[in-house]
Design a protein around this motif. Sequence first.
Motif, PDB file in Angstrom:
ATOM      1  N   MET A  67      -3.861 -64.249 -10.196  1.00 36.06           N
ATOM      2  CA  MET A  67      -4.643 -65.091  -9.275  1.00 36.06           C
ATOM      3  C   MET A  67      -3.865 -66.371  -8.945  1.00 36.06           C
ATOM      4  SD  MET A  67      -8.443 -66.737  -9.802  1.00 36.06           S
ATOM      5  CE  MET A  67      -9.217 -65.135  -9.937  1.00 36.06           C
ATOM      6  N   ASP A  68      -3.979 -66.854  -7.707  1.00 32.24           N
ATOM      7  CA  ASP A  68      -3.310 -68.071  -7.277  1.00 32.24           C
ATOM      8  C   ASP A  68      -3.758 -69.254  -8.130  1.00 32.24           C
ATOM      9  OD1 ASP A  68      -1.993 -69.990  -5.908  1.00 32.24           O
ATOM     10  OD2 ASP A  68      -3.306 -69.972  -4.163  1.00 32.24           O
ATOM     11  N   ILE A  69      -2.770 -70.069  -8.590  1.00 31.37           N
ATOM     12  CA  ILE A  69      -3.084 -71.212  -9.447  1.00 31.37           C
ATOM     13  C   ILE A  69      -4.100 -72.141  -8.796  1.00 31.37           C
ATOM     14  CG2 ILE A  69      -2.109 -73.367 -10.367  1.00 31.37           C
ATOM     15  CD1 ILE A  69       0.357 -71.832 -11.133  1.00 31.37           C
ATOM     16  N   SER A  70      -3.943 -72.392  -7.482  1.00 30.70           N
ATOM     17  CA  SER A  70      -4.833 -73.333  -6.798  1.00 30.70           C
ATOM     18  C   SER A  70      -6.283 -72.893  -6.850  1.00 30.70           C
ATOM     19  CB  SER A  70      -4.385 -73.513  -5.341  1.00 30.70           C
ATOM     20  OG  SER A  70      -4.495 -72.296  -4.635  1.00 30.70           O
ATOM     21  N   ARG A  71      -6.541 -71.592  -6.998  1.00 29.62           N
ATOM     22  CA  ARG A  71      -7.911 -71.098  -7.050  1.00 29.62           C
ATOM     23  C   ARG A  71      -8.491 -71.227  -8.457  1.00 29.62           C
ATOM     24  NH1 ARG A  71      -7.663 -65.533  -3.373  1.00 29.62           N
ATOM     25  NH2 ARG A  71      -6.749 -66.477  -1.517  1.00 29.62           N
ATOM     26  N   ARG A  72      -7.640 -71.357  -9.478  1.00 27.97           N
ATOM     27  CA  ARG A  72      -8.115 -71.469 -10.853  1.00 27.97           C
ATOM     28  C   ARG A  72      -8.423 -72.909 -11.238  1.00 27.97           C
ATOM     29  NH1 ARG A  72      -3.504 -68.821 -14.176  1.00 27.97           N
ATOM     30  NH2 ARG A  72      -4.867 -69.421 -15.914  1.00 27.97           N
ATOM     31  N   ILE A  73      -7.775 -73.861 -10.577  1.00 27.94           N
ATOM     32  CA  ILE A  73      -8.012 -75.267 -10.897  1.00 27.94           C
ATOM     33  C   ILE A  73      -9.351 -75.703 -10.325  1.00 27.94           C
ATOM     34  CG2 ILE A  73      -7.210 -77.630 -10.521  1.00 27.94           C
ATOM     35  CD1 ILE A  73      -4.381 -76.608 -10.542  1.00 27.94           C
ATOM     36  N   LYS A  74     -10.192 -76.292 -11.160  1.00 28.37           N
ATOM     37  CA  LYS A  74     -11.515 -76.749 -10.754  1.00 28.37           C
ATOM     38  C   LYS A  74     -11.532 -78.283 -10.669  1.00 28.37           C
ATOM     39  CE  LYS A  74     -12.790 -72.458 -11.178  1.00 28.37           C
ATOM     40  NZ  LYS A  74     -12.928 -71.605  -9.960  1.00 28.37           N
ATOM     41  N   ILE A  75     -12.581 -78.793 -10.011  1.00 28.86           N
ATOM     42  CA  ILE A  75     -12.730 -80.236  -9.877  1.00 28.86           C
ATOM     43  C   ILE A  75     -12.808 -80.896 -11.255  1.00 28.86           C
ATOM     44  CG2 ILE A  75     -14.217 -82.089  -9.018  1.00 28.86           C
ATOM     45  CD1 ILE A  75     -12.682 -80.617  -6.857  1.00 28.86           C
ATOM     46  N   ARG A  76     -13.479 -80.241 -12.194  1.00 27.27           N
ATOM     47  CA  ARG A  76     -13.620 -80.835 -13.530  1.00 27.27           C
ATOM     48  C   ARG A  76     -12.256 -81.019 -14.199  1.00 27.27           C
ATOM     49  NH1 ARG A  76     -13.364 -76.896 -17.539  1.00 27.27           N
ATOM     50  NH2 ARG A  76     -13.470 -74.720 -16.781  1.00 27.27           N
ATOM     51  N   HIS A  77     -11.305 -80.117 -13.913  1.00 29.08           N
ATOM     52  CA  HIS A  77      -9.959 -80.272 -14.469  1.00 29.08           C
ATOM     53  C   HIS A  77      -9.308 -81.540 -13.921  1.00 29.08           C
ATOM     54  CE1 HIS A  77     -10.084 -75.665 -14.923  1.00 29.08           C
ATOM     55  NE2 HIS A  77     -10.120 -76.174 -16.144  1.00 29.08           N
ATOM     56  N   LEU A  78      -9.410 -81.728 -12.615  1.00 32.51           N
ATOM     57  CA  LEU A  78      -8.793 -82.905 -11.999  1.00 32.51           C
ATOM     58  C   LEU A  78      -9.475 -84.193 -12.453  1.00 32.51           C
ATOM     59  CD1 LEU A  78      -8.220 -81.653  -8.330  1.00 32.51           C
ATOM     60  CD2 LEU A  78      -6.683 -81.544 -10.281  1.00 32.51           C
ATOM     61  N   GLU A  79     -10.812 -84.176 -12.534  1.00 34.14           N
ATOM     62  CA  GLU A  79     -11.543 -85.366 -12.968  1.00 34.14           C
ATOM     63  C   GLU A  79     -11.147 -85.770 -14.386  1.00 34.14           C
ATOM     64  OE1 GLU A  79     -15.739 -85.161 -10.463  1.00 34.14           O
ATOM     65  OE2 GLU A  79     -15.586 -84.109 -12.381  1.00 34.14           O
ATOM     66  N   ALA A  80     -11.072 -84.787 -15.274  1.00 35.88           N
ATOM     67  CA  ALA A  80     -10.712 -85.104 -16.659  1.00 35.88           C
ATOM     68  C   ALA A  80      -9.288 -85.619 -16.754  1.00 35.88           C
ATOM     69  CB  ALA A  80     -10.883 -83.858 -17.534  1.00 35.88           C
ATOM     70  N   PHE A  81      -8.367 -84.959 -16.074  1.00 40.23           N
ATOM     71  CA  PHE A  81      -6.959 -85.366 -16.146  1.00 40.23           C
ATOM     72  C   PHE A  81      -6.747 -86.754 -15.559  1.00 40.23           C
ATOM     73  CE2 PHE A  81      -2.801 -85.544 -13.949  1.00 40.23           C
ATOM     74  CZ  PHE A  81      -1.985 -85.565 -15.071  1.00 40.23           C
ATOM     75  N   VAL A  82      -7.301 -87.015 -14.382  1.00 35.94           N
ATOM     76  CA  VAL A  82      -7.116 -88.316 -13.728  1.00 35.94           C
ATOM     77  C   VAL A  82      -7.737 -89.429 -14.565  1.00 35.94           C
ATOM     78  CG1 VAL A  82      -7.743 -89.693 -11.701  1.00 35.94           C
ATOM     79  CG2 VAL A  82      -6.922 -87.352 -11.409  1.00 35.94           C
ATOM     80  N   GLU A  83      -8.894 -89.175 -15.158  1.00 40.73           N
ATOM     81  CA  GLU A  83      -9.549 -90.205 -15.964  1.00 40.73           C
ATOM     82  C   GLU A  83      -8.780 -90.467 -17.263  1.00 40.73           C
ATOM     83  OE1 GLU A  83     -12.101 -93.246 -16.362  1.00 40.73           O
ATOM     84  OE2 GLU A  83     -11.907 -91.892 -14.637  1.00 40.73           O
ATOM     85  N   VAL A  84      -8.293 -89.433 -17.902  1.00 41.80           N
ATOM     86  CA  VAL A  84      -7.477 -89.626 -19.107  1.00 41.80           C
ATOM     87  C   VAL A  84      -6.213 -90.412 -18.771  1.00 41.80           C
ATOM     88  CG1 VAL A  84      -6.032 -88.431 -20.820  1.00 41.80           C
ATOM     89  CG2 VAL A  84      -8.348 -87.618 -20.364  1.00 41.80           C
ATOM     90  N   ALA A  85      -5.586 -90.076 -17.637  1.00 45.68           N
ATOM     91  CA  ALA A  85      -4.388 -90.799 -17.217  1.00 45.68           C
ATOM     92  C   ALA A  85      -4.716 -92.266 -16.928  1.00 45.68           C
ATOM     93  CB  ALA A  85      -3.780 -90.134 -15.984  1.00 45.68           C
ATOM     94  N   ARG A  86      -5.878 -92.511 -16.336  1.00 49.36           N
ATOM     95  CA  ARG A  86      -6.269 -93.897 -16.002  1.00 49.36           C
ATOM     96  C   ARG A  86      -6.603 -94.693 -17.259  1.00 49.36           C
ATOM     97  NH1 ARG A  86     -10.740 -97.037 -14.506  1.00 49.36           N
ATOM     98  NH2 ARG A  86     -12.214 -95.420 -15.148  1.00 49.36           N
ATOM     99  N   GLN A  87      -7.312 -94.081 -18.194  1.00 47.25           N
ATOM    100  CA  GLN A  87      -7.751 -94.775 -19.401  1.00 47.25           C
ATOM    101  C   GLN A  87      -6.669 -94.788 -20.491  1.00 47.25           C
ATOM    102  OE1 GLN A  87     -10.526 -96.383 -19.734  1.00 47.25           O
ATOM    103  NE2 GLN A  87     -11.988 -95.552 -18.250  1.00 47.25           N
ATOM    104  N   LYS A  88      -5.705 -93.849 -20.373  1.00 44.50           N
ATOM    105  CA  LYS A  88      -4.690 -93.664 -21.417  1.00 44.50           C
ATOM    106  C   LYS A  88      -5.341 -93.374 -22.773  1.00 44.50           C
ATOM    107  CE  LYS A  88      -1.011 -96.373 -19.272  1.00 44.50           C
ATOM    108  NZ  LYS A  88      -1.695 -96.529 -17.983  1.00 44.50           N
ATOM    109  N   SER A  89      -6.484 -92.699 -22.696  1.00 48.69           N
ATOM    110  CA  SER A  89      -7.232 -92.387 -23.916  1.00 48.69           C
ATOM    111  C   SER A  89      -8.225 -91.280 -23.612  1.00 48.69           C
ATOM    112  CB  SER A  89      -7.985 -93.618 -24.422  1.00 48.69           C
ATOM    113  OG  SER A  89      -8.952 -93.272 -25.397  1.00 48.69           O
ATOM    114  N   VAL A  90      -8.215 -90.245 -24.453  1.00 51.28           N
ATOM    115  CA  VAL A  90      -9.184 -89.166 -24.298  1.00 51.28           C
ATOM    116  C   VAL A  90     -10.585 -89.661 -24.635  1.00 51.28           C
ATOM    117  CG1 VAL A  90      -9.902 -86.895 -25.154  1.00 51.28           C
ATOM    118  CG2 VAL A  90      -7.481 -87.361 -24.749  1.00 51.28           C
ATOM    119  N   GLY A  91     -10.680 -90.494 -25.660  1.00 50.90           N
ATOM    120  CA  GLY A  91     -11.986 -90.998 -26.080  1.00 50.90           C
ATOM    121  C   GLY A  91     -12.651 -91.835 -24.999  1.00 50.90           C
TER     122      GLY A  91
END
Length: 306
Positions: free
Chosen positions: A1-25
């Motif tokens: 399956m195409d990678i772009s179809r497997r990536i969900k909004i929740r993946h992007l939201e979590a990644f961008v927020e972790v990158a912004r906060q520099k903390s998973v917690g």
Amino acid sequence: MDISRRIKIRHLEAFVEVARQKSVGRAAITLSLTQPAVTRTIRELEQIVGAALIERDGRGIRLSHQGEVFLSHAGSGLAAVRGGIAALANVATVAGPPVRIGALPTVSATIMPGAVAEFLDSGLKSQLRVTSGENRVLLDQVRKGDLDLVMGRMPAPENMTSLRFEPLYRDRVVFIVSKNHPLSGLRQVAADILARHPVLVPPPGSIIHPYVERLMLEQGMVRPVQAIETVSDSFGRAFLRSVDAIWIISRGVVAAEIASGEFVELPIDTGSTIGAVGLITRDADRPHDAALFFADILRRRTVQVG
């Protein structure tokens, strides 16, 4: 399956927020999720893209090189989605201004029908107007504000005055015939092939005309003897179905017929005719929200084309 179809909004939201906060917690608190849930989502994303995006840095974390590269695209993609949702909220409840779209033949028969259907299904009350025609006519209309945007090939630089172009994918010129044409199925054609059959050619002033002219010079092709200048895709289809002719046209116009086997591409190297296809808007003005929403639909649908 195409990678772009497997990536969900929740993946992007979590990644961008972790990158912004520099903390998973801290990201978990902001997203109203548990820390394990955020960690699991990031791991899913890394498995999908096939790269480690986040690395440990002492007691904290930092983005890997791949993570830095991905962040620039993930952030803009997430912002575009949120912008589309906001635009939808603004225009879904009341009838807004009409959405006026110009479509060159390159996209009229491929991307545009599905995009229009998706717009209608969205429930937006803005009236939709789709205009097709010659490149210079559509560009003049978008300059004057008669169209909100045009979808098609990138014009020559001298025709881009006061306009902005956003590339979405690339298309190329093809030489096609009907499946019953004597040339159909050949693995090689002679340089004088255009002199021995009627040929539909793009007229001067059309976007692909200079591409075709350069291609003929590069390959030493003999000029058509029976040349019919046209930008009408409906005439081109009808003509090939009734006459043993050759049609020089952008592949996007006839992609469906090539896929079905009704039309066949001649074995002529047209790599030099590849050009960008995208959105053209006025440089000075930002389209209204309903037009921006339609533009987002086109962006999503052209991911599959590109």
